[in-house]
Scaffold this active site. Structure first.
Site, PDB file in Angstrom:
ATOM      1  N   ARG B  22       0.771  -1.191  -0.123  1.00  0.00           N
ATOM      2  CA  ARG B  22      -0.175  -0.313   0.013  1.00  0.00           C
ATOM      3  C   ARG B  22       0.881   1.327   0.005  1.00  0.00           C
ATOM      4  O   ARG B  22       1.965   1.519   0.275  1.00  0.00           O
ATOM      5  CB  ARG B  22      -0.969   0.062   1.178  1.00  0.00           C
ATOM      6  CG  ARG B  22      -0.179  -0.013   2.490  1.00  0.00           C
ATOM      7  CD  ARG B  22      -1.102  -0.177   3.544  1.00  0.00           C
ATOM      8  NE  ARG B  22      -0.545   0.198   5.054  1.00  0.00           N
ATOM      9  CZ  ARG B  22      -0.585   1.188   5.806  1.00  0.00           C
ATOM     10  NH1 ARG B  22      -1.112   2.022   5.062  1.00  0.00           N
ATOM     11  NH2 ARG B  22       0.182   1.284   6.786  1.00  0.00           N
ATOM     12  N   THR B  23       0.456   2.246  -0.445  1.00  0.00           N
ATOM     13  CA  THR B  23       0.970   3.804  -0.763  1.00  0.00           C
ATOM     14  C   THR B  23       1.219   4.175   0.935  1.00  0.00           C
ATOM     15  O   THR B  23       0.275   4.446   1.636  1.00  0.00           O
ATOM     16  CB  THR B  23       0.193   4.627  -1.546  1.00  0.00           C
ATOM     17  OG1 THR B  23      -0.091   3.954  -2.834  1.00  0.00           O
ATOM     18  CG2 THR B  23       1.097   5.868  -1.900  1.00  0.00           C
ATOM     19  N   LEU B  24       2.462   4.370   0.987  1.00  0.00           N
ATOM     20  CA  LEU B  24       2.767   5.022   2.366  1.00  0.00           C
ATOM     21  C   LEU B  24       3.078   6.673   2.242  1.00  0.00           C
ATOM     22  O   LEU B  24       2.762   7.596   3.091  1.00  0.00           O
ATOM     23  CB  LEU B  24       3.948   4.352   3.207  1.00  0.00           C
ATOM     24  CG  LEU B  24       3.495   3.050   3.696  1.00  0.00           C
ATOM     25  CD1 LEU B  24       4.995   2.421   4.121  1.00  0.00           C
ATOM     26  CD2 LEU B  24       2.256   3.071   4.789  1.00  0.00           C
ATOM     27  N   ASN B 146      -5.072   2.383   1.508  1.00  0.00           N
ATOM     28  CA  ASN B 146      -4.167   2.300   0.251  1.00  0.00           C
ATOM     29  C   ASN B 146      -4.597   3.681  -0.732  1.00  0.00           C
ATOM     30  O   ASN B 146      -5.056   3.117  -1.808  1.00  0.00           O
ATOM     31  CB  ASN B 146      -4.311   1.040  -0.348  1.00  0.00           C
ATOM     32  CG  ASN B 146      -3.187   0.903  -1.392  1.00  0.00           C
ATOM     33  OD1 ASN B 146      -2.497   1.537  -1.517  1.00  0.00           O
ATOM     34  ND2 ASN B 146      -3.471  -0.371  -2.232  1.00  0.00           N
ATOM     35  N   PRO B 147      -4.238   4.677  -0.443  1.00  0.00           N
ATOM     36  CA  PRO B 147      -4.699   5.851  -1.215  1.00  0.00           C
ATOM     37  C   PRO B 147      -3.887   5.997  -2.654  1.00  0.00           C
ATOM     38  O   PRO B 147      -2.890   5.477  -2.722  1.00  0.00           O
ATOM     39  CB  PRO B 147      -4.547   7.154  -0.405  1.00  0.00           C
ATOM     40  CG  PRO B 147      -3.518   6.845   0.753  1.00  0.00           C
ATOM     41  CD  PRO B 147      -3.518   5.413   0.761  1.00  0.00           C
TER      42      PRO B 147
END
Lengths: 270, 265
Positions: B22-24, B146-147
């Site tokens: 996921r995007t951090l 997880n944008p």
């Protein structure tokens, strides 16, 4: 139609290229009580005959609101009709939720038709026994479609389905060319007159029919009994025009012979 | 002693390996977009500079599952990225934030527009529909932690009506007569609140946008002096060739910048 060796399964073709089970399903639509739809450029009217099982019971609902801009009238197996109405409502609301804009009628009708087609190509299913008159409004104007158990759909200016719908169709065929430019009131009047044709001699009362309207700036809604009675009063008390008068007499004669067939309608079909 | 072994790698919040799923934080980012409605439609401006974050360092805390990321700033890696794209016949999409997520969004929209065209039935997706679809997508991803790390600007014209809206990476969505992303919110919107009018001509609209972009150029360190302005009207989309704004650096304060800072170094 007669029984034959190719009509047991929906997945069996006849040598002449027919699927008899699908055709039998279309027969079921003809047994239901009449439903009528007509459209102008800006409005769609759906009307149906209220038929009750007995004097004790209420009449079956045949017209359903799918969304503010779409309504459907059914004829045939009402249970199948109810399930398909729920499907249509679901599709419509999902589209509204994702796109915040009304589902175009044409796209809903194709999804319905595809759903019906599936049932004509699976050995463990049967075709839906209901015909649907879908009326709605989208970007390209007002539309009226007829969805058939076979999975076909057609667009119409005006149409009638169910028992004795031929009488209504004859009436509509005479008048349909003017419908596109009709006012809302004239459209409603024509719908009720078409309903009267299917009653074949029975006196037209507002309790016998259900009428619904939708249009530009007018979300789908039912007309109340008083409004319907008012429209009926405008023509019931007036001596009929020459050509209508002649036909009413001929139909009254036919009705005496055709009336007896009513008791044979199966309870699940309305 | 009992301990839990993470069998399925999907527990996006608690599991170290899942973090790579996921995007951090964003790596390759674009800066502000500024857009306004004008007389005939919508104008949208963006610069063509894209930064790349350098050297992330990540360390986990001892007892607590605690991460912190340190980055050593960023480089102006790309200077020719178009951050405004046409969508279907009626819309324009501009994005700031992670460029790879923007490209992913363009792929989703491509599929959406394709399916819409395949119906071939006289109905077409307008800017309102695309905006709402994007809102659903962004909000959904936010709910899964997880944008898509973008702030999107959606403008368009359909049946004579102009539409301009914005969606953020957490799914905040609204419509307005003028929108901006990132630094634009702080530097450009006050100018627009004062000077925007409903009947701006094309030339006045462009002048207004250039005024905003100039302020951003001076004050946003991630902006470069190479911008594009896109226009959408009932007739369609036009994207200008990249060009530069005139700037003025001869202010007195710039001449001897250390005058007030006598120090030992």
């Amino acid at each position: 139609m007669f029984r034959n060796q190719y009509d047991t399964d929906v997945t069996t073709w006849s040598p002449t290229g027919r699927l008899f089970q699908v055709e039998y399903a279309m027969e079921a639509v003809k047994q239901g009580s009449a439903a009528i739809g007509l459209r102008s450029r800006s409005h769609v009217v759906l009307a149906s005959v209220n038929k009750a099982q007995s004097e004790l019971s209420s009449h079956q609902r045949k017209i359903f609101k799918v969304d503010d801009h779409i309504g459907v009238a059914i004829a045939g197996l009402t249970a199948d009709g109810r399930v398909l109405s729920r499907y249509m409502r679901s599709e419509s609301i999902n589209h509204s939720f994702t796109y915040e804009s009304p589902l175009p009628v044409g796209r809903l009708v194709v999804r319905l038709a595809d759903k019906a087609q599936v049932c004509t190509q699976r050995s463990w299913k049967r075709p839906y026994g209901v015909g649907l008159l879908v009326g709605g409004l989208d970007e390209s104007g007002a539309h009226l479609y007829y969805n058939c158990p076979s999975g076909n759909y057609f667009e119409y200016q005006a149409f009638a389905i169910g028992s004795r719908s031929q009488a209504a169709k004859t009436y509509l065929e005479r008048r349909f060319e003017s419908f596109n430019e009709s006012s809302r009131e004239d459209l409603i009047k024509d719908a009720i007159l078409a309903i009267r044709e299917t009653l074949q001699g029975e006196t037209l009362k507002s309790s016998l029919c259900t009428v619904s309207v939708l249009g530009v700036d007018e979300p789908f809604h039912f007309l109340d009994q008083d409004s319907i009675q008012k429209v009926i009063d405008t023509f019931e008390n007036v001596p009929e025009e020459e050509e209508d008068g002649g036909e009413a007499e001929a139909e009254a004669a036919a009705a005496e012979q055709g009336g007896a067939g009513d008791q044979d309608v199966a309870p699940m079909e309305m | 002693m009992t301990f839990t072994i993470p069998i399925d790698n999907g527990d996006a919040l608690k599991n170290a390996e899942a973090d790579s799923q996921r995007t951090l934080y964003p790596y390759v980012t674009g800066t502000s977009i500024v857009a306004i409605k004008y007389k005939d439609g919508v104008l949208m401006a963006s610069d063509m500079g894209v930064l790349m974050a350098s050297s992330l360092c990540k360390f986990k805390g001892f007892m607590v599952d605690n991460e912190c990321a340190g980055s050593y700033g960023s480089t102006l890696r790309y200077k020719n990225i178009e951050r405004v794209k046409a969508i279907g016949k009626h819309s324009l999409l501009g994005a700031s934030g992670e460029i790879s997520d923007f490209q992913e969004i363009l792929r989703y929209l491509d599929e959406l527009v394709l399916n819409d065209n395949m119906w071939d039935d006289g109905n077409s997706l307008g800017p309102k529909e695309v905006h709402n679809y994007l809102t659903r997508v962004m909000y959904n991803r936010r709910n899964k932690f997880n944008p898509l790390w973008n702030t999107l600007v959606l403008g368009g014209v359909k049946n004579g009506e102009s539409y301009l809206g914005m969606v953020s990476m957490i799914g905040v969505s609204f419509e307005d007569n003028h929108v901006a992303t990132g630094f634009g919110n702080h530097l450009a919107r006050p100018i627009l609140r004062d000077e925007w009018r409903a009947d701006l001509s094309f030339e006045d609209g462009v002048k207004l946008l250039e005024k905003c972009m100039r302020v951003l150029l001076y004050r946003d360190r991630s902006a470069i002096n190479k911008l594009q302005i896109a226009k959408i009207t009932e007739e369609g989309v036009t994207v200008s060739q990249p060009y530069s704004l005139k700037t003025f650096w001869e202010f007195q304060a710039f001449h001897n910048p250390t005058a007030g800072a006598q120090g030992s170094w």
